[in-house]
Design an enzyme around this catalytic site. Structure first.
Site, PDB file in Angstrom:
ATOM      1  N   ASP A 281      46.375  56.043  27.715  1.00 55.92           N
ATOM      2  CA  ASP A 281      45.690  55.802  28.981  1.00 55.92           C
ATOM      3  C   ASP A 281      44.328  56.510  28.924  1.00 55.92           C
ATOM      4  O   ASP A 281      44.282  57.720  28.688  1.00 55.92           O
ATOM      5  CB  ASP A 281      46.588  56.413  30.080  1.00 55.92           C
ATOM      6  CG  ASP A 281      46.062  56.172  31.476  1.00 55.92           C
ATOM      7  OD1 ASP A 281      44.832  56.017  31.634  1.00 55.92           O
ATOM      8  OD2 ASP A 281      46.886  56.161  32.416  1.00 55.92           O
ATOM      9  N   ILE A 282      43.237  55.787  29.179  1.00 56.62           N
ATOM     10  CA  ILE A 282      41.905  56.413  29.062  1.00 56.62           C
ATOM     11  C   ILE A 282      41.710  57.548  30.075  1.00 56.62           C
ATOM     12  O   ILE A 282      40.907  58.442  29.855  1.00 56.62           O
ATOM     13  CB  ILE A 282      40.746  55.404  29.211  1.00 56.62           C
ATOM     14  CG1 ILE A 282      40.781  54.699  30.565  1.00 56.62           C
ATOM     15  CG2 ILE A 282      40.702  54.415  28.055  1.00 56.62           C
ATOM     16  CD1 ILE A 282      39.432  54.176  30.999  1.00 56.62           C
TER      17      ILE A 282
ATOM     18  N   TYR B 256      42.643  44.337  44.699  1.00 54.26           N
ATOM     19  CA  TYR B 256      41.516  44.951  45.422  1.00 54.26           C
ATOM     20  C   TYR B 256      41.945  45.289  46.849  1.00 54.26           C
ATOM     21  O   TYR B 256      41.487  46.255  47.446  1.00 54.26           O
ATOM     22  CB  TYR B 256      40.283  44.034  45.499  1.00 54.26           C
ATOM     23  CG  TYR B 256      39.846  43.385  44.207  1.00 54.26           C
ATOM     24  CD1 TYR B 256      40.177  43.942  42.978  1.00 54.26           C
ATOM     25  CD2 TYR B 256      39.096  42.211  44.218  1.00 54.26           C
ATOM     26  CE1 TYR B 256      39.781  43.338  41.800  1.00 54.26           C
ATOM     27  CE2 TYR B 256      38.691  41.606  43.042  1.00 54.26           C
ATOM     28  CZ  TYR B 256      39.035  42.160  41.836  1.00 54.26           C
ATOM     29  OH  TYR B 256      38.660  41.553  40.680  1.00 54.26           O
TER      30      TYR B 256
ATOM     31  N   GLU C 229      31.441  38.565  40.265  1.00 54.97           N
ATOM     32  CA  GLU C 229      31.793  38.936  41.630  1.00 54.97           C
ATOM     33  C   GLU C 229      30.677  39.749  42.319  1.00 54.97           C
ATOM     34  O   GLU C 229      30.604  39.779  43.535  1.00 54.97           O
ATOM     35  CB  GLU C 229      33.093  39.743  41.553  1.00 54.97           C
ATOM     36  CG  GLU C 229      33.622  40.199  42.863  1.00 54.97           C
ATOM     37  CD  GLU C 229      34.934  39.555  43.281  1.00 54.97           C
ATOM     38  OE1 GLU C 229      35.444  38.667  42.574  1.00 54.97           O
ATOM     39  OE2 GLU C 229      35.426  39.939  44.339  1.00 54.97           O
TER      40      GLU C 229
ATOM     41  N   ARG D  43      38.299  43.606  49.817  1.00 60.56           N
ATOM     42  CA  ARG D  43      38.114  42.838  48.593  1.00 60.56           C
ATOM     43  C   ARG D  43      36.861  43.268  47.836  1.00 60.56           C
ATOM     44  O   ARG D  43      36.798  43.214  46.614  1.00 60.56           O
ATOM     45  CB  ARG D  43      37.982  41.358  48.973  1.00 60.56           C
ATOM     46  CG  ARG D  43      37.926  40.444  47.776  1.00 60.56           C
ATOM     47  CD  ARG D  43      36.755  39.534  47.749  1.00 60.56           C
ATOM     48  NE  ARG D  43      36.638  38.971  46.401  1.00 60.56           N
ATOM     49  CZ  ARG D  43      37.145  37.826  46.035  1.00 60.56           C
ATOM     50  NH1 ARG D  43      37.766  37.082  46.884  1.00 60.56           N
ATOM     51  NH2 ARG D  43      37.018  37.405  44.790  1.00 60.56           N
TER      52      ARG D  43
ATOM     53  N   GLY E  93      41.624  25.273  49.587  1.00 61.72           N
ATOM     54  CA  GLY E  93      41.207  25.036  48.192  1.00 61.72           C
ATOM     55  C   GLY E  93      39.850  24.389  48.011  1.00 61.72           C
ATOM     56  O   GLY E  93      39.574  23.797  46.967  1.00 61.72           O
TER      57      GLY E  93
ATOM     58  N   ARG F 171      34.768  27.435  41.651  1.00 61.57           N
ATOM     59  CA  ARG F 171      34.495  28.400  40.584  1.00 61.57           C
ATOM     60  C   ARG F 171      34.024  27.621  39.353  1.00 61.57           C
ATOM     61  O   ARG F 171      34.349  26.447  39.191  1.00 61.57           O
ATOM     62  CB  ARG F 171      35.768  29.178  40.202  1.00 61.57           C
ATOM     63  CG  ARG F 171      36.340  30.059  41.312  1.00 61.57           C
ATOM     64  CD  ARG F 171      35.458  31.263  41.607  1.00 61.57           C
ATOM     65  NE  ARG F 171      36.058  32.179  42.580  1.00 61.57           N
ATOM     66  CZ  ARG F 171      35.936  32.060  43.903  1.00 61.57           C
ATOM     67  NH1 ARG F 171      35.264  31.052  44.445  1.00 61.57           N
ATOM     68  NH2 ARG F 171      36.498  32.961  44.700  1.00 61.57           N
TER      69      ARG F 171
ATOM     70  N   ARG G  39      30.437  29.598  43.110  1.00 59.84           N
ATOM     71  CA  ARG G  39      29.995  30.618  42.154  1.00 59.84           C
ATOM     72  C   ARG G  39      29.569  29.910  40.877  1.00 59.84           C
ATOM     73  O   ARG G  39      30.388  29.498  40.069  1.00 59.84           O
ATOM     74  CB  ARG G  39      31.174  31.542  41.894  1.00 59.84           C
ATOM     75  CG  ARG G  39      30.856  32.676  40.977  1.00 59.84           C
ATOM     76  CD  ARG G  39      32.116  33.391  40.573  1.00 59.84           C
ATOM     77  NE  ARG G  39      32.521  34.425  41.471  1.00 59.84           N
ATOM     78  CZ  ARG G  39      33.719  35.039  41.390  1.00 59.84           C
ATOM     79  NH1 ARG G  39      34.607  34.671  40.507  1.00 59.84           N
ATOM     80  NH2 ARG G  39      34.010  36.001  42.222  1.00 59.84           N
TER      81      ARG G  39
HETATM   82  N1  UDP Z   1      43.458  31.041  44.820  1.00 60.90           N
HETATM   83  C1  UDP Z   1      44.284  30.057  45.346  1.00 60.90           C
HETATM   84  N2  UDP Z   1      45.619  30.122  45.051  1.00 60.90           N
HETATM   85  C2  UDP Z   1      46.180  31.083  44.261  1.00 60.90           C
HETATM   86  C3  UDP Z   1      45.318  32.090  43.719  1.00 60.90           C
HETATM   87  C4  UDP Z   1      43.959  32.022  44.029  1.00 60.90           C
HETATM   88  O1  UDP Z   1      43.841  29.150  46.057  1.00 60.90           O
HETATM   89  O2  UDP Z   1      47.409  31.066  44.010  1.00 60.90           O
HETATM   90  C5  UDP Z   1      42.000  30.961  45.098  1.00 60.90           C
HETATM   91  C6  UDP Z   1      41.363  32.264  45.608  1.00 60.90           C
HETATM   92  O3  UDP Z   1      41.456  32.337  46.999  1.00 60.90           O
HETATM   93  C7  UDP Z   1      39.931  32.129  45.092  1.00 60.90           C
HETATM   94  C8  UDP Z   1      40.055  31.307  43.825  1.00 60.90           C
HETATM   95  O4  UDP Z   1      41.351  30.715  43.857  1.00 60.90           O
HETATM   96  O5  UDP Z   1      39.151  31.420  46.025  1.00 60.90           O
HETATM   97  C9  UDP Z   1      39.880  32.104  42.558  1.00 60.90           C
HETATM   98  O6  UDP Z   1      40.740  33.189  42.600  1.00 60.90           O
HETATM   99  P1  UDP Z   1      40.944  34.224  41.410  1.00 60.90           P
HETATM  100  O7  UDP Z   1      42.098  35.122  41.781  1.00 60.90           O
HETATM  101  O8  UDP Z   1      41.078  33.536  40.103  1.00 60.90           O
HETATM  102  O9  UDP Z   1      39.647  35.160  41.369  1.00 60.90           O
HETATM  103  P2  UDP Z   1      38.118  35.113  41.857  1.00 60.90           P
HETATM  104  O10 UDP Z   1      37.452  33.967  41.189  1.00 60.90           O
HETATM  105  O11 UDP Z   1      38.098  34.985  43.353  1.00 60.90           O
HETATM  106  O12 UDP Z   1      37.611  36.431  41.401  1.00 60.90           O
END
Ligand code: UDP
Length: 347
Positions: A53-54, A83, A119, A145, A216, A220, A304
């Site tokens: 562990d660091i 988070y 992020e 978050r 949804g 991303r 994003r």
């Molecule tokens: N998300 C979702 N269902 C899940 C998990 C995540 O709809 O079971 C959504 C989440 O709300 C976010 C996106 O998918 O908008 C990407 O989430 P991730 O945890 O991969 O990380 P992020 O890109 O937000 O850092």
């Protein structure tokens, strides 16, 4: 060249070690809490792994920072659910532990390649995010978050400040939703604490509902791991110091898609997969509110998209793996891992 990879058993650390050992004559000194993701790497006299562990084995870390040429501090909590559930744990590991490492890189004049994050742009409204022009937009303090983005952003600023005083040779990388084999694990996905692609694959495998948070529609830009590692390798080679003192978005703007589209694509691919095409039932796709799924401390990022002009110009890098191919390879790797586990359990 000697590379120190802290968090060598993580998603990025394991792929990077594999590539370094295959494609160069460099040595890798790696530390992590476990070794399941690097167990498949053939033994090599250039791969020095030590479990630990660091935050406990501090002398080992300092000694190896002194001994190596480049330091990659990849240890961090990077899953949104954590988070909110453990914000102080995120601060302590992602910020405090990494700050100590950065200061030692300054002290021993070692080069550092530090993983910032996409992020940090937060809820920035730009159509694509530019490393030197876009604003970093976070929500209020009760939305926990943002502790991850905030911890990473402050370290970015500390690193930049040391660099601007000529005390640190650094590169900051900002991965945009990298995906591929060994991204989280299906086990962590069972507890709901994986990133979205692993979460959806786990839901398909365990025939649980696929949950679209808040419908949804958030988007991303998913980037395949080999593309990310190609960029990291050019950064490590650092020809003509092209990567020194720079920040690079490493993402695939062409792979931008909504979380709903992602769910539909994975479901279709799963239904066509030879191991599952005859399943009797498949996961339904359902919608849940973010408050219910993550808790009150959640706030989302609606879109994003990286600008990758800087990476293209300085490193000659461009991503090549399209979204369908990236998802297919990721799904296949998790499903074949499951098949292997089942076969081993039956033997
Ligand atoms: N998300 C979702 N269902 C899940 C998990 C995540 O709809 O079971 C959504 C989440 O709300 C976010 C996106 O998918 O908008 C990407 O989430 P991730 O945890 O991969 O990380 P992020 O890109 O937000 O850092």
């Amino acid at each position: 060249m000697k590379e120190l990879i802290l968090g060598v058993n993580g998603f990025i650390g394991s792929h990077l070690s594999e590539r370094i050992l295959q494609g160069t004559d460099w040595e890798v000194y790696g530390k992590d809490l476990g070794f399941d993701k690097i167990a498949h790497i053939p033994p090599s006299s250039r791969f020095h792994y030590v479990e630990g562990d660091i935050s406990i084995n501090r002398e080992w870390v300092e000694y190896h920072i002194k001994k190596c040429d480049v330091v990659l501090p990849l240890v961090a909590i990077a899953t949104p659910k954590t988070y909110i559930e453990n914000p102080l744990g995120v601060f302590e590991l992602d910020f405090e532990e990494n700050l100590r490492i950065i200061r030692q890189c300054v002290k021993y004049r070692r080069r550092v390649v530090f993983p910032s994050t996409s992020e940090v742009y937060g809820m920035c409204g730009d159509k694509d995010f530019d490393e030197y022009g876009s604003h970093l937009v976070m929500g209020p303090v009760n939305k926990q978050r943002w502790i991850y983005a905030c911890s990473k952003q402050l370290l970015d600023r500390v690193i930049w400040a040391y660099g601007s005083r000529g005390e640190l040779d650094f590169t900051l990388i900002r991965p945009f939703n990298w995906i591929g084999p060994r991204l989280d694990s299906l086990e962590t996905a069972k507890e709901g604490s994986s990133r979205v692609v692993t979460q959806f694959i786990a839901s398909l495998v365990y025939q649980e509902p696929i949950v679209l948070v808040d419908g949804g529609r958030q988007r991303r830009s998913f980037t395949y791991i080999t593309d990310g590692i190609n960029a990291l390798m050019s950064i490590l080679f650092n020809k003509d110091k092209a990567a020194s003192g720079k920040i690079f978005n490493i993402g695939n703007p062409a792979n931008n898609c909504s979380i709903e589209e992602l769910a539909r694509k994975l479901l279709t691919m799963f239904k066509q997969h030879p191991s599952h095409r005859n399943d009797k039932v498949y996961s339904p796709i359902i919608i849940k509110g973010s408050g219910e799924f993550y808790g009150d401390g959640y706030q989302d990022i609606y879109n994003r998209v990286p600008s990758i002009l800087n990476a293209k110009k300085a490193l000659g890098w461009e991503p090549t793996v399209g979204l369908d191919e990236a998802l297919r390879r990721t799904l296949d790797s998790f499903l074949s891992e499951m098949d292997n586990h089942r076969a081993a359990a039956c033997a």
